[in-house]
Design an enzyme around this catalytic site. Structure first.
Site, PDB file in Angstrom:
ATOM      1  N   GLU A 120      48.628  35.713  33.154  1.00  0.00           N
ATOM      2  CA  GLU A 120      47.947  36.837  32.500  1.00  0.00           C
ATOM      3  C   GLU A 120      48.893  37.780  31.761  1.00  0.00           C
ATOM      4  O   GLU A 120      49.136  38.911  32.195  1.00  0.00           O
ATOM      5  CB  GLU A 120      47.105  37.623  33.506  1.00  0.00           C
ATOM      6  CG  GLU A 120      45.969  36.818  34.067  1.00  0.00           C
ATOM      7  CD  GLU A 120      44.953  37.649  34.824  1.00  0.00           C
ATOM      8  OE1 GLU A 120      45.074  38.881  34.890  1.00  0.00           O
ATOM      9  OE2 GLU A 120      43.996  37.044  35.344  1.00  0.00           O
TER      10      GLU A 120
ATOM     11  N   GLU B  64      42.226  30.616  37.628  1.00  0.00           N
ATOM     12  CA  GLU B  64      41.688  31.588  38.596  1.00  0.00           C
ATOM     13  C   GLU B  64      40.214  31.827  38.308  1.00  0.00           C
ATOM     14  O   GLU B  64      39.812  31.911  37.141  1.00  0.00           O
ATOM     15  CB  GLU B  64      42.400  32.954  38.492  1.00  0.00           C
ATOM     16  CG  GLU B  64      43.757  33.005  39.101  1.00  0.00           C
ATOM     17  CD  GLU B  64      44.399  34.391  38.999  1.00  0.00           C
ATOM     18  OE1 GLU B  64      43.667  35.399  38.935  1.00  0.00           O
ATOM     19  OE2 GLU B  64      45.643  34.436  38.972  1.00  0.00           O
TER      20      GLU B  64
HETATM   21  C1  FCB Z   1      43.901  38.426  38.307  1.00  0.00           C
HETATM   22  C2  FCB Z   1      45.304  38.325  38.850  1.00  0.00           C
HETATM   23  C3  FCB Z   1      45.352  38.083  40.340  1.00  0.00           C
HETATM   24  C4  FCB Z   1      44.310  38.906  41.058  1.00  0.00           C
HETATM   25  C5  FCB Z   1      42.954  38.662  40.465  1.00  0.00           C
HETATM   26  C6  FCB Z   1      41.836  39.386  41.160  1.00  0.00           C
HETATM   27  O1  FCB Z   1      43.937  39.217  37.186  1.00  0.00           O
HETATM   28  O2  FCB Z   1      45.985  37.293  38.190  1.00  0.00           O
HETATM   29  O3  FCB Z   1      46.650  38.351  40.778  1.00  0.00           O
HETATM   30  O4  FCB Z   1      44.640  40.240  41.008  1.00  0.00           O
HETATM   31  O5  FCB Z   1      42.959  39.058  39.125  1.00  0.00           O
END
Ligand code: FCB
Length: 543
Positions: free
Chosen positions: A261, A449
């Site tokens: 990210e 994710e």
């Molecule tokens: C993402 C992050 C991770 C966690 C999730 C909820 O942005 O990569 O570390 O904080 O959100």
């Protein structure tokens, strides 16, 4: 429900006022957001609903949403039927088309700072998150990652927990200051040893390690000596570290994500100051940080290729802002594609196209980043796969005037998960990977994710009945399956997160895990959602 905190409580003005215009104009209907010059959006900063209140969704809404997910899963094409017939793990699935391709990978994800603890063990250097969390007032309840889940010492038990879920892949991150305490120079053998042992333990349990090289924990020494990501030297140091680690571990770790990210650590760390290193830079300097982040990624890809075995595959884990056509008309779909390309212009677009879009540069004007053609080439070094972190949608519709799209605000009553920035929108998991395929012809996509926070509390019997997380997962996975059945090449899914953990500026109060953690005792207890995910994995189909 978690108390709103810092990045959760976002006023419309704050969200849209940090930094100067960088993306093309983001038009917003409904009169909620009046800014017409665009900013690079971070998904965590999605406009709050006008009131900022978070109403609890009614039982009726939940039933309606789950129904919508099921509909998506059932509207499979003939091609989809073929995929499902080939891949259904159980006979019943051939009738109920909810299977996934045979080689589709299920996993979970974590990151070093959020779980490891042991912040000074075995020669580890200080990171910018160590420094930031030790600054009073920076984090909710002044929580720190000093101990976190003590995963550094408990990793064997944690791998056993993973195994009992049935996951065959695990995405974790490597802490740069464990390997290079000063950011560069002499490596710290003991730091590398930890990941060596972890990789071995995972493989011994038949779990394939996927490592992220940068999940935001920059060595503080680089912040102090060269100004961190404000300097191209940090991008170069990152590449050296990436080359070193992949050379040492690439015999067992076959997939590396360079960074996690970029959008988040740049915008929140250097724009709003909510994340480490807590900077609020003026537009030109912020643009240079953006540029050095993508440059660091590109140089790292080259360094890994030069140092690791040829079988090692390299990608990124970016939180593409997921533009979703609010109604699926051809016009809105093409508006969403255009929005996806422009809103992400400073990150995935430049990485996948090797150029900043005209609109991006025009909006930045005199504050545009300074760059060379050679740097753009490095930034766009071809990748083996692209990972995207998908949590929430941004609704878009077509308009007749330039730039051809506008953002549709969320209704005041739009359901959200327990992090106030996370509006519920399963369609994001259909559209985000579809944009990757359509816009950039990406051939191997991972959902690096996806998950949600919930107000998890153990019931009298000790179990967390996180029905909202199960609803969330079922609905999002149905949307993902829709993409796959339509031919979008998604190869795997990493659920965020294996455990409750240190959720950055929200501290430990915001829980994302499948497994509950009692931070006083370090006891891990699987929640009901863990049983749900284990069932999905076992069936290799939606459950
Ligand atoms: C993402 C992050 C991770 C966690 C999730 C909820 O942005 O990569 O570390 O904080 O959100």
């Amino acid at each position: 429900m978690n108390k709103p905190h810092r990045r959760q409580k976002i006023s419309v003005r704050n969200e849209w006022s940090a930094g100067k215009s960088l993306a093309p104009e983001l038009h917003v209907v409904g009169g909620v957001i009046t800014a017409t010059t665009g900013k690079l959006m971070n998904f965590r900063k999605t406009p709050a609903s006008p009131s900022g209140d978070k109403p609890s969704p009614s039982r009726r809404e939940l039933i309606k949403l789950a129904g919508a997910g099921a509909l998506a899963a059932n509207s499979a094409s003939p091609a989809a039927a073929k995929t499902n017939a080939q891949t259904a793990a159980e006979p019943g699935n051939a009738r109920m088309p909810r299977g996934l391709p045979q080689d589709f990978q299920w996993g979970t994800a974590t990151s070093a700072y959020q779980i490891e603890g042991a912040w000074q063990d075995d020669g580890k250097g200080e990171s910018i998150w160590d420094r930031f969390t030790h600054t009073p007032g920076a984090i909710k309840s002044n929580d720190t990652g000093d101990v976190a889940l003590d995963h550094y010492h408990r990793y064997k038990d944690d791998v056993a927990q993973m195994k009992s879920l049935g996951v065959r892949t695990y995405r974790f991150s490597i802490s740069w200051p464990r390997i290079f305490p000063q950011g560069a120079g002499q490596p710290n053998a003991k730091g590398l040893d930890f990941y060596d042992r972890l990789a071995d333990e995972l493989l011994a349990n038949n779990i394939d390690p996927y490592a992220t090289l940068y999940h935001w924990d920059l060595p503080q020494a680089l912040q102090d000596s060269v100004g961190g990501w404000e300097s191209a030297d940090t991008a170069k140091a990152f590449a050296d570290y990436a080359g070193y680690v992949s050379g040492k571990l690439g015999d067992r770790i076959k997939h590396f994500f360079t960074m996690n990210e970029l959008n988040t650590f740049v915008e929140l760390g250097h724009g709003t100051g909510e994340f480490a290193p807590g900077q609020k830079l003026p537009p030109a300097r912020l643009n240079q940080v953006r540029h050095h982040a993508v440059l660091g990624h590109g140089l790292a890809v080259q360094a890994i290729r030069a140092n690791a075995k040829p079988s090692v595959k390299i990608g990124i884990a970016e939180n593409l802002v997921a533009a979703v056509p609010v109604i699926e008309t051809p016009e809105n779909i093409s508006a969403a594609e255009q929005a996806a390309r422009e809103i992400n212009a400073g990150y995935l677009t430049v990485i996948l196209e090797g150029r900043y879009t005209d609109a991006f540069l025009a909006a930045a004007g005199a504050d545009a980043p300074k760059f060379t053609g050679e740097e753009l080439q490095a930034i766009a070094t071809p990748l083996d796969f692209v990972g995207i972190n998908v949590y929430t949608p941004v609704y878009v519709r077509a308009i007749g005037a330039a730039p051809g799209y506008e953002i549709v605000p969320f209704a005041k009553s739009h359901p959200r998960m327990a992090s106030a920035w996370q509006f519920f929108g399963p369609e994001a998991l259909y559209w985000a990977p579809r944009h990757l395929q359509k816009l950039w012809n990406v051939k191997d996509i991972y959902i690096s994710e996806n998950g949600c926070a919930a107000a998890d509390e153990p019931a009298a019997d000790g179990v967390v009945y996180d029905s909202d997380r199960i609803m969330f997962l079922r609905s999002y996975l149905a949307a993902l399956q829709r993409a796959i059945t339509e031919g979008v090449p998604v190869r795997g899914y990493f659920l965020w997160s294996l455990f409750d953990n240190f959720e950055w500026s929200s501290g430990y109060g915001t829980r994302y895990g499948l497994i509950h953690v009692d931070y006083a005792t370090q006891k891990r207890t699987p929640k009901l959602s863990a049983a749900y995910y284990a069932e999905v994995i076992k069936r290799h189909a939606l459950a």
